[in-house]
Design an enzyme around this catalytic site. Structure first.
Site, PDB file in Angstrom:
ATOM      1  N   LEU A  38     -81.900  75.064   1.913  1.00  0.00           N
ATOM      2  CA  LEU A  38     -81.630  75.255   3.333  1.00  0.00           C
ATOM      3  C   LEU A  38     -81.202  73.903   3.887  1.00  0.00           C
ATOM      4  O   LEU A  38     -81.870  72.895   3.663  1.00  0.00           O
ATOM      5  CB  LEU A  38     -82.894  75.757   4.042  1.00  0.00           C
ATOM      6  CG  LEU A  38     -82.762  76.356   5.443  1.00  0.00           C
ATOM      7  CD1 LEU A  38     -81.768  77.504   5.478  1.00  0.00           C
ATOM      8  CD2 LEU A  38     -84.131  76.828   5.929  1.00  0.00           C
ATOM      9  N   ASP A  39     -80.059  73.851   4.579  1.00  0.00           N
ATOM     10  CA  ASP A  39     -79.526  72.590   5.088  1.00  0.00           C
ATOM     11  C   ASP A  39     -80.573  71.830   5.907  1.00  0.00           C
ATOM     12  O   ASP A  39     -81.418  72.446   6.573  1.00  0.00           O
ATOM     13  CB  ASP A  39     -78.296  72.835   5.964  1.00  0.00           C
ATOM     14  CG  ASP A  39     -77.069  73.219   5.146  1.00  0.00           C
ATOM     15  OD1 ASP A  39     -77.084  72.995   3.922  1.00  0.00           O
ATOM     16  OD2 ASP A  39     -76.108  73.738   5.736  1.00  0.00           O
ATOM     17  N   PRO A  40     -80.513  70.498   5.909  1.00  0.00           N
ATOM     18  CA  PRO A  40     -81.517  69.702   6.628  1.00  0.00           C
ATOM     19  C   PRO A  40     -81.680  70.083   8.101  1.00  0.00           C
ATOM     20  O   PRO A  40     -82.804  70.146   8.601  1.00  0.00           O
ATOM     21  CB  PRO A  40     -80.993  68.265   6.488  1.00  0.00           C
ATOM     22  CG  PRO A  40     -80.232  68.282   5.208  1.00  0.00           C
ATOM     23  CD  PRO A  40     -79.587  69.640   5.134  1.00  0.00           C
ATOM     24  N   ALA A  42     -80.993  72.941   9.452  1.00  0.00           N
ATOM     25  CA  ALA A  42     -81.331  74.352   9.616  1.00  0.00           C
ATOM     26  C   ALA A  42     -82.840  74.532   9.562  1.00  0.00           C
ATOM     27  O   ALA A  42     -83.574  73.678   9.048  1.00  0.00           O
ATOM     28  CB  ALA A  42     -80.659  75.183   8.527  1.00  0.00           C
TER      29      ALA A  42
END
Length: 313
Positions: A38-40, A42
């Protein structure tokens, strides 16, 4: 310690940081990993695998995922999200009605080109690391499936909320970028919340504070995310073979023995064939059975795809 933690990752933390956070609160040497980056920036569901649970990663990372995102119309960025620099021409944002109408073009199977700033690897290196170092990367288009794409309402500053249910490998920021391109005004993803992944829902996710307060209370059983799979039961006749990871005769198992693909296997070393017959009719997993792993049928036998059983003696 073996099982899963349905972690609510906050924005500003990488998925790897979240794994380290959990690992520091477990006994030394415990293996910990995550099922799906999961993107930082997000937030949302990050399934964390503890101990032997990592052996199930191939079976839980292939399912659908669900997100709520905010698409900001009028500006495209080099990273396709709010952390990037504006690129291209800045056109007047499209209308709410135009956005709603264009969504139908992105439902179903589509081809998607991931951002050059994604975590996909080229030659063993993440594309985002190559791009940030000034290197050239050329992401290739690949098929993904948008199962559901729902308009939820208007946000602030030309932003709109969307709900997306999609296949593994879908990049929501690339979807926002492509929607902006179809509208002719450019767009980027301003916000992302993952609400479902690998069988885990945000409704049941625990925060970092809850992990700190009582981590053990939030470790779910190792078979929790795969209880939708067919299951078979094994008893005393095959216990010795099972504990060594050997093939098992189909005629001595009971349950969904004819199911294609992956099957959950449970064992009760005290159960005879009559007990298996009775327990197989009960549905679910009867008391007294331990999860042994994932098997597949191979002729008149099953063979292990993921061995997770730990003998009692």
């Amino acid at each position: 310690m073996d099982g899963f933690i349905n972690l609510l990752k906050p924005p500003g933390m990488t998925s790897s940081d979240a794994v380290v956070y959990v690992r520091k609160r477990l006994p030394r040497g415990t293996k910990v990993g995550h099922a799906g980056t999961l993107d930082p920036e997000a937030a949302g569901v990050l399934p964390v695998m503890v101990g032997r649970a990592a052996r199930l990663s191939d079976y839980i990372m292939t399912g659908e995922k669900e997100y709520i995102c905010e698409i900001a119309l009028g500006v495209a960025t080099d990273t396709q999200d709010a952390q990037g620099a504006p690129v291209g021409e800045h056109n007047p944002p499209a209308s709410e009605e135009a956005l709603i109408n264009v969504l139908s073009q992105f439902r179903g199977g589509i081809m998607q080109v991931p951002s050059a700033f994604s975590a996909l690897k080229v030659g063993g290196r993440k594309m985002c690391d190559i791009a940030r170092a000034g290197g050239e990367v050329a992401p290739q288009a690949r098929p993904v499936t948008i199962h559901e794409l729902e308009y939820l309402g208007k946000g602030a500053q030309d932003g709109y909320l969307l709900r997306v249910k999609c296949s593994k490998g879908t990049y929501i920021r690339a979807l926002c970028h492509d929607i902006g391109r179809a509208l002719g005004c450019g767009a980027h993803m301003r916000f992302l919340l993952r609400t479902f992944s690998a069988g885990f829902s945000i409704a049941d996710a625990c925060t970092l504070e809850q992990v700190d307060a009582d981590l053990n209370a939030h470790i779910m059983p190792i078979d929790a995310p795969i209880n939708h799979m067919p299951r078979v039961l094994c008893g005393s006749d095959l216990y010795a073979r099972l504990r060594c990871g050997n093939r098992l005769a189909i005629d001595k198992l009971r349950g969904d023995v004819d199911a294609p693909g992956a099957i959950r296997l449970y064992v009760n070393r005290e159960a005879d064939i009559d007990t298996l017959e009775r327990d197989a009719q009960s549905g679910g997993v009867p008391a007294g059975y331990s999860f042994a792993g994932i098997v597949e049928r191979d002729g008149d036998e099953t063979r292990f795809k993921a061995m997770l059983f730990e003998p009692e003696d």
